[in-house]
Design a protein around this motif. Structure first.
Motif, short mmCIF file in Angstrom:
data_model
loop_
_atom_site.label_atom_id
_atom_site.label_comp_id
_atom_site.label_asym_id
_atom_site.label_seq_id
_atom_site.Cartn_x
_atom_site.Cartn_y
_atom_site.Cartn_z
N GLN A 177 0.83 -1.21 0.00
CA GLN A 177 0.00 0.00 0.00
C GLN A 177 0.86 1.25 0.00
O GLN A 177 0.61 2.20 -0.74
N ALA A 206 0.38 3.64 -3.15
CA ALA A 206 -0.50 4.80 -3.00
C ALA A 206 -0.14 5.97 -3.93
O ALA A 206 -1.02 6.48 -4.63
N PRO A 207 1.13 6.39 -3.97
CA PRO A 207 1.45 7.52 -4.86
C PRO A 207 1.10 7.25 -6.32
O PRO A 207 0.68 8.15 -7.04
N HIS A 208 1.27 5.99 -6.72
CA HIS A 208 1.00 5.66 -8.12
C HIS A 208 -0.49 5.74 -8.42
O HIS A 208 -0.88 6.09 -9.52
N ILE A 209 -1.28 5.36 -7.42
CA ILE A 209 -2.72 5.44 -7.64
C ILE A 209 -3.10 6.87 -7.95
O ILE A 209 -3.80 7.15 -8.93
N ARG A 210 -2.56 7.78 -7.13
CA ARG A 210 -2.87 9.20 -7.34
C ARG A 210 -2.41 9.61 -8.75
O ARG A 210 -3.12 10.28 -9.47
N GLU A 211 -1.22 9.15 -9.08
CA GLU A 211 -0.65 9.49 -10.38
C GLU A 211 -1.54 8.97 -11.50
O GLU A 211 -1.83 9.68 -12.47
N GLU A 260 -4.67 8.23 -11.32
CA GLU A 260 -5.94 8.93 -11.33
C GLU A 260 -5.80 10.30 -11.99
O GLU A 260 -6.68 10.75 -12.71
N ALA A 261 -4.63 10.92 -11.75
CA ALA A 261 -4.38 12.23 -12.35
C ALA A 261 -4.41 12.14 -13.87
O ALA A 261 -4.85 13.06 -14.56
N THR A 303 -11.30 2.86 4.83
CA THR A 303 -10.46 3.21 3.69
C THR A 303 -9.41 2.14 3.44
O THR A 303 -9.14 1.76 2.31
#
Lengths: 247, 696
Positions: free
Chosen positions: A234, A238-243, A245-246, B39
């Protein structure tokens, strides 16, 4: 008396388990192609092919060299795809995974006489594969060749999974490939003992009991290691998910 | 909330449905209260989904085949399994030790023995001339021969004696010496096989002893060298020093000893340490080829089906290098015995490349009656490489001619004829080029005629050129053959280039065309580059193999893509087309005409085709020429004439947008940049074309 009872119940339990295994292993069975097989060979092998993995291995223990090779060949045929995928996800290098897969099969052959009928074939194979993969990782790490893990890229994946489904745009495909490469990259960064559990349970979808059998640890250990492994994952994911999504 | 480790663990197990009922209740209660954990749970599920969604990788399909052969080798080896490396090193060391012991003994007995050794020389007429050492030869102690080790007992192959014995040569004629008995007594002490204690047969044994001694000395030196290199390898391996390991393998390639082969076999099997495993294995494979003994060939063939295809690829080149007679003999034997078609094919291919005439006979046999068509074709090709009598191939072609299904073999025959390069076969090849029913055989004939280089073929090639499809591979081969034979780079007619825009069509005849492409920033808009890419692809694809082309891209600087113009063979064109997107990257610069034109005019191109949007605004001071000669700048005419090397025609293609003035000659006013391009074309015997690009 008591001892006998325990023995009988153990045997029954094992039978039940064995049935379960056989069914389970069908899921992994993946008949490969043997073009260069000769006629006489074929007759014998159809016979052998009707047997379960465990029956084959038990037969293999006392077989002469030639039939032992035949049996190992059949077992390898059934397991080469799932095993390869498992090893690849662990080590993150195609070449290494292929070499290791070969090693697993060779071990199966060499140690055919040590197979204990209590163990499930797939468990045994996965155990061998795990040990070999962990050794290989340790070796490469010791010699400072960590770049190994970076070799992972998803472009060479099985065509079926790369071929676009109808609704996907090229961008989606690229993003999916990116994602896969990222996931693989993270997998190889996770410490060994957690990675094994993560690959077994989350990538391969094994149950906790199966994973415990492969790694020869208690189910509770699997549970805690998996939880840790997921935390690791996780944190990095996590940072990649944001990336993503961006995008 | 107290989300401790235990909770996390439960959460993770809960996601998998692996909680006891009590735990399930507990975690559910917790989830009701704790938003963070909700979450987290979602996160776990997402990540799990992602991981489970990873594609299932499959191993190389050849994996199972390789496994089978690996298993076979394994079961063969099962009996004689020994620990890796150490075993090799130990056996090498043991060899050294044994040799040393032998030497000590033989050295003791040597002086006593010598006269006896010479004695049989005088009596034995057939071996005498070779054995009696001539001082000249003897002075060279380093007669290198790994084979002698095995040939000790054959008197004919005994090599000259070491120096120290020359001194004793005068003793030779002495028929009987009292020392004979001594030496006889000495001999049994040395534990050398083949040495016979009784006086009558001792001669062969003695000769053997002497030869053996030398052979053993050589063997000892080799074994020592091997042992040293192996230990070097071990040290490098422990350190994970890849360069060291590779260097050791390369060194051992020069040591022709069984220990080296055994060692290399282990390396191929086990690799070294670190990521360079395959590189090292390939190095070992190459080394085996270099050693080239029978054992080397044996190992190489068994490696051919090794798990990693990267290593298998290294095998054929290694086999080709095998130069030792017994290595080649072994390959021939394997070729005769093997039942695996892939192996026979490999051997048929490589035996030809070894160039060893011993392979001629089995290849002839295989070429005549081999069942497998690939093996047969490979054998035929090898006949060409081995220099068979040309008649054999000519006859073979005639025999195969009637059979339309046998084109693959005819192709092999024709290729072999080309490889053989014998002038007497030119008629057969010309016939094949003219009349063979299969196009691939005709193509092969063109290639072979090019190899043969016989001028008689020119008329036929010219005739074939007329009917050949331009831009086909056959055409390319014909032109290439024609160019080789006639040494005329312009062989064949100059061909047309069709330039086309939406409104215009123009055919340009050129042997050597140069494309100038504007890659300034303005070209980046409205799909101009994409249009140029498509145009270039079309034009390049239609070029004939005897036409040459080159590309320059320019903005304020110029880049010539190929150092020399390329012949537009299908291969080269395909490469260029593949590279086009890379070539056509725009720069963030303004285009400048002067450098590019001076460079382009300085080449040997006879045709220059310019693609530009012309929007290098010809500002005073910026530009170095203009159409009118204002501001003291040279006109286009003056500039081009000054810089021109060849009478190159310049064609310009302007890529225009509607915001710009009409390019119509009679419309006024016309943009200066467009006017410039028109002038460039008209001053240089070319033409001006334009293409509209509408707004995005």
């Amino acid at each position: 008396m008591g001892g006998e009872f325990i023995l009988i119940s153990a045997v029954t339990a094992y039978r039940i388990k064995l049935n379960f295994c056989t069914r389970k292993s069908e899921q992994f069975a993946n008949p490969g192609v043997y073009n260069n097989r000769q006629q006489g060979d074929l007759l014998m092998s159809t016979d052998l092919r009707a047997l379960t993995d465990e029956e084959l291995l038990i037969r293999c223990r006392k077989a002469d060299n030639e039939s032992a090779r035949e049996i190992v060949g059949i077992v390898a045929e059934r397991y080469s795809r799932p095993l390869y995928n498992y090893i690849y996800r662990m080590v993150g290098s195609e070449q290494l995974a292929e070499d290791l897969l070969q090693d697993v099969c060779m071990r199966l052959y060499r140690h055919r006489r040590h197979y204990r009928s209590v163990a499930k074939c797939s468990t045994w194979l996965y155990r061998i594969a795990t040990n070999l993969a962990l050794n290989a990782i340790r070796n490469t790490k010791r010699h400072g060749n960590l770049s190994l893990s970076r070799e992972a890229d998803e472009t060479g994946a099985d065509y079926a999974s790369v071929l676009p489904s109808r609704e996907e745009t090229p961008d989606d495909i690229a993003a999916r490939r990116d994602l896969q490469a990222i996931v693989q990259g993270i997998l190889v960064e996770i410490p060994d003992k957690y990675r094994v559990v993560l690959v077994l349970c989350d990538v391969e979808g094994r149950s906790y009991i199966e994973a415990a059998d492969v790694l020869e640890v208690a189910v509770g250990t699997i549970r805690s290691r998996l939880s840790r492994a997921r935390e690791y994952f996780q944190k990095k994911f996590a940072p990649h998910i944001r990336e993503l999504e961006a995008k | 909330m107290n989300c401790d480790e235990r909770i996390m663990e439960l959460l993770s197990a809960y996601a998998d449905g692996e909680c006891t009922p009590d735990e399930t209740a507990e975690i559910r209660a917790h989830l009701e209260e704790c938003g963070d954990c909700r979450t987290r749970l979602a996160g776990i599920k997402t990540a799990r989904g992602v991981m489970r969604g990873l594609p299932k990788r499959a191993p190389n399909p050849k994996h199972l085949v390789r496994l089978r052969s690996a298993l076979e080798r394994e079961s063969e080896k099962e009996e004689r399994r020994r620990p890796i490396y150490i075993a090799v090193a130990v056996s090498a060391a043991a060899a050294v030790l044994i040799v040393a012991v032998i030497l000590i003994f033989t050295k003791h007995s040597a002086p006593a023995e010598l006269p006896v050794v010479k004695l049989p020389n005088a009596g034995e007429s057939e071996s005498a001339p070779e054995i009696t050492p001539e001082p000249k030869i003897v002075v060279k102690p380093e007669t290198p021969s790994g084979k002698q080790v095995k040939d000790e007992s054959a008197p004919g192959k005994v090599s000259p004696a070491p120096e120290e014995k020359i001194a004793e040569q005068p003793v030779v004629p002495a028929p009987s010496e009292p020392k004979t008995a001594d030496s006889n007594a000495d001999v049994p002490v040395a534990p050398i096989p083949g040495v016979k204690p009784d006086g009558t047969t001792a001669q062969d044994g003695r000769m053997g002893t002497e030869a053996e001694e030398r052979a053993l000395a050589e063997k000892k030196a080799l074994a020592e060298k091997a042992a040293v290199t192996i230990s070097e390898f071990e040290t490098a391996r422990e350190k994970g020093d890849s360069a060291g390991q590779i260097a050791a393998v390369r060194t051992i390639a020069k040591v022709k000893s069984p220990a080296s082969v055994a060692f290399l076999e282990q390396v191929v099997e086990k690799g070294g340490m670190g990521l360079n495993a395959n590189a090292l294995k390939r190095e070992a494979v190459a080394a085996l080829g270099e050693i080239g003994t029978k054992d080397g060939a044996r190992v190489l063939l068994s490696v051919y089906n090794y798990p990693s295809c990267e290593i298998a690829f290294a095998v054929p080149p290694a086999l080709q290098k095998i130069s030792d007679n017994d290595g080649v003999e072994y390959m021939i034997q394997r070729f005769d015995e093997s039942k695996e078609f892939s192996e026979r094919r490999l051997l048929a291919e490589t035996l030809g490349r070894t160039g060893n005439r011993a392979a001629l006979e089995p290849m002839l046999a295989a070429a005549a009656k081999e069942k497998d068509i690939y093996v047969r074709a490979a054998a035929i090709e090898s006949l060409g490489r081995l220099g068979v009598e040309p008649d054999v191939l000519v006859k073979m072609y005639a025999e195969l001619k009637g059979n339309s299904t046998r084109w693959y073999l005819r192709q092999a025959v024709v290729r072999a004829l080309g490889l053989l390069s014998d002038d007497s076969t030119v008629d057969t090849l010309i016939k094949a080029l003219a009349k063979d029913p299969h196009s691939l055989v005709r193509e092969e004939a063109a290639r072979s005629l090019g190899r043969l280089g016989h001028p008689d073929a020119i008329p036929m090639i010219k005739r074939a050129l007329k009917s050949a499809e331009p831009a086909s591979r056959f055409y390319g081969e014909l032109v290439r053959a024609g160019v080789t034979i006639s040494e005329d780079p312009m062989f064949g007619k100059p061909a047309g280039i069709k330039l086309q825009t939406a409104e215009q069509n123009l055919s340009v005849y050129s042997n050597n065309v140069l494309f100038l492409i504007d890659v300034s920033s303005s070209m980046n808009h409205r799909g101009k580059m994409e249009w140029i890419r498509r145009e270039l692809e079309r034009v390049l694809g239609a070029l004939r193999p005897n036409q040459q082309y080159n590309i320059m891209v320019f903005s304020s600087s110029v880049k010539q893509i190929y150092q020399w113009p390329l012949y537009a063979t299908p291969d080269e064109v395909a490469k260029t087309v593949k590279d086009l997107p890379k070539i056509l990257t725009t720069q963030k610069e303004i285009s400048d005409w002067q450098p590019v034109l001076s460079k382009a005019l300085g080449t040997a191109a006879d045709t220059i085709i310019v693609f530009s949007d012309g929007s290098c605004k010809i500002k005073p001071g910026k530009s170095n020429m203009n159409t009118t000669g204002e501001n003291g700048l040279p006109t286009v005419k003056e500039f081009t004439e000054k810089n021109r090397l060849e009478q190159a025609r310049i064609y310009t293609v302007a890529l225009l947008t509607h915001s710009e003035p009409s390019p119509d000659e009679h419309a006024t006013p016309c943009g200066e940049d467009v006017e410039f391009m028109r002038a460039l074309a008209s001053e240089n015997g070319g033409a001006f074309l334009y293409q509209w690009f509408n707004k995005e």
